[in-house]
Design an enzyme around this catalytic site. Structure first.
Site, mmCIF file in Angstrom:
data_model
loop_
_atom_site.group_PDB
_atom_site.id
_atom_site.type_symbol
_atom_site.label_atom_id
_atom_site.label_comp_id
_atom_site.label_asym_id
_atom_site.label_seq_id
_atom_site.Cartn_x
_atom_site.Cartn_y
_atom_site.Cartn_z
ATOM 1 N N HIS A 194 0.852 -1.189 0.000
ATOM 2 C CA HIS A 194 0.000 0.000 0.000
ATOM 3 C C HIS A 194 0.884 1.234 0.000
ATOM 4 O O HIS A 194 2.012 1.223 0.516
ATOM 5 C CB HIS A 194 -0.920 0.003 1.234
ATOM 6 C CG HIS A 194 -1.985 1.046 1.174
ATOM 7 N ND1 HIS A 194 -1.792 2.325 1.655
ATOM 8 C CD2 HIS A 194 -3.241 1.024 0.669
ATOM 9 C CE1 HIS A 194 -2.887 3.035 1.457
ATOM 10 N NE2 HIS A 194 -3.781 2.267 0.858
ATOM 11 N N ASP B 60 -7.998 -4.485 -0.759
ATOM 12 C CA ASP B 60 -8.405 -5.184 -1.977
ATOM 13 C C ASP B 60 -8.109 -6.682 -1.899
ATOM 14 O O ASP B 60 -8.726 -7.476 -2.615
ATOM 15 C CB ASP B 60 -7.689 -4.602 -3.195
ATOM 16 C CG ASP B 60 -8.091 -3.163 -3.457
ATOM 17 O OD1 ASP B 60 -9.294 -2.892 -3.485
ATOM 18 O OD2 ASP B 60 -7.199 -2.313 -3.611
#
Length: 458
Positions: A336, A395
């Site tokens: 991320h 996700d």
């Protein structure tokens, strides 16, 4: 396409001339990567450690990925705050109270305070009365030339709403709030109807259900999506939680920053939200959950023993070596831009994924996801030079959740958008209220200045 559009064949082919021009384009657009370091360019508006360039101020949400210990920043468990409230406490609050969270947290992000029971009821009624589309909108817009990509279909629907709004260009706060509340309420219908319209064009039955006023946003999505209109309480609660987790993530994420950039130009709400949609569609942003699901589908076909960690590890190595799946060299769902230890949204998701997996009979799939979550950071660390930790992001598990809910992959990213439109709306209002200056960063020009050469001398 040729069958229906033979005169425009060249529009859809990469001809030898296009290939030649593309080579010329690549040759003259390439920039030596070392120059980015030389001129201290923050590529991606981030430094080598992933820390973003400070480009604005916001009251809407806050992301914590580091803490100061003995005067130095060190990575920590990720935290996410909406208007100062910890996301884990917000989720626990509406789950413990046994009510849906989307409407409550929408109120919080837009207006800065948690609503009272009376305020929430009134706000729910405000959203309900806006769950309607203009006369013949479904026929004239959604049913006409439906796109195989729902994000494009949705963007077109949003842009078309401009034509029905007499005050489309009014950027006063009350008018923009009205437009945002309309779009938040209408988005689920545009999304589901667009999906059904495309399926109808592909030869399937068409069914269009109106939203029910007594249902929550999550319940209406499931009800409108399914031909039998049936869904379980657990399914609706988990989808509702997913919407809340995806609502906002700071001002610097790609689609929200796009919202700020486009808003700063003074343009209308519909153009702004369409621009944010274009950003979210990308596989490095909102489209990542589809890539995660597709990656795991490929993994399940090529890893014979899902419990064999060595075999799973080898597949992950093949991914990074561009030998597996889409040959992009990525393990989707891992890493991320901000978090380096953990993504709090993934942590919340994981708790409910396990519960849903047990109920739906997906225990083996869940175990494979857990194995990849543990092995991927090790493999990435061995194969790549990384400047901060790597962890599973939201996700990583959201795709598994959606597949267990029986949601079509075509709607994975649109569902993300159905949530994030709340954050975009809040940030648009914040930009309009506080900053009256167009966003215009600098780029250093590298091309040498040249004298013009006449045609006959070239």
């Amino acid at each position: 396409m040729e069958k229906h559009y033979p005169a425009a064949r060249a529009l859809f082919e990469i001809t030898p001339e296009i290939e030649h021009l593309a080579e010329l384009c690549e040759k003259n657009t390439a920039i030596d990567k070392e120059l980015y370091t030389k001129y201290e360019v923050k590529r991606g508006l981030r430094d080598l450690n992933g820390k973003g360039v400070l480009a604005g101020l916001t009251n809407i949400s806050d992301i914590i990925a580091k803490k100061v210990v003995d005067g130095q920043e060190v990575p920590c468990e990720g935290e996410l705050y909406y208007r100062g409230y910890n996301i884990k406490e917000l989720v626990k609050g509406f789950l413990d109270a046994d009510h849906y969270g989307f409407e409550e947290i929408t109120y919080l992000l837009l207006f800065g305070e948690l609503p009272s029971e009376k305020e929430l009821k009134k706000f729910h009624d405000t959203l309900v009365e806006r769950r309607t589309l203009p006369p013949n909108f479904v026929r004239d817009v959604i049913m006409k030339a439906p796109s195989r990509d729902m994000m494009n279909s949705l963007s077109r629907s949003i842009l078309n709403m401009y034509s029905y709004d007499a005050k489309a260009d009014d950027t006063s706060i009350p008018n923009v709030l009205r437009q945002c509340l309309n779009l938040i309420s209408q988005f689920p219908m545009m999304m589901v109807y667009g999906y059904h319209a495309y399926n109808y064009r592909m030869g399937e039955d068409l069914f269009i259900y109106a939203p029910k006023p007594e249902l929550s946003t999550a319940e209406n999505i499931l009800m409108m999506l399914r031909e039998d209109r049936q869904y379980t309480n657990l399914e609706a609660k988990i989808l509702d939680m997913a919407l809340v987790l995806h609502m906002d993530h700071g001002g610097g994420n790609n689609s929200t920053f796009t919202t700020h950039v486009v808003t700063s130009s003074g343009t209308d709400t519909y153009s702004t939200i369409a621009a944010a949609m274009a950003s979210l569609k990308g596989p490095k942003h909102g489209g990542a959950n589809i890539k995660v699901t597709q990656m795991f589908e490929d993994m399940k076909k090529n890893v014979h023993d899902w419990e064999d960690k060595d075999e799973v590890r080898q597949y992950l190595c093949d991914l990074l070596d561009k030998k597996a799946f889409d040959q992009k060299g990525l393990i989707y769902g891992m890493g991320h831009a901000v978090y380096s230890v953990s993504d709090p949204r993934a942590d919340i998701f994981k708790t409910f994924v396990k519960q849903l997996a047990a109920e739906k009979g997906y225990e083996k799939e869940y175990a494979l996801y857990e194995t990849v979550e543990h092995l991927a950071p090790e493999v990435i660390g061995e194969k790549r030079r990384i400047y901060k930790g790597v962890n599973a992001n939201v996700d990583f598990y959201s795709g598994l959740v959606y597949s267990m809910l029986g949601l079509p992959q075509a709607l994975y990213t649109p569902i993300f958008a159905a949530a994030r439109i709340v954050g975009w709306s809040a940030h648009r209002l914040e930009e309009l209220k506080n900053v009256d200056k167009i966003i215009r960063p600098a780029y250093k020009a590298l091309a040498e200045h040249r004298d013009y050469v006449k045609m006959e001398d070239r």
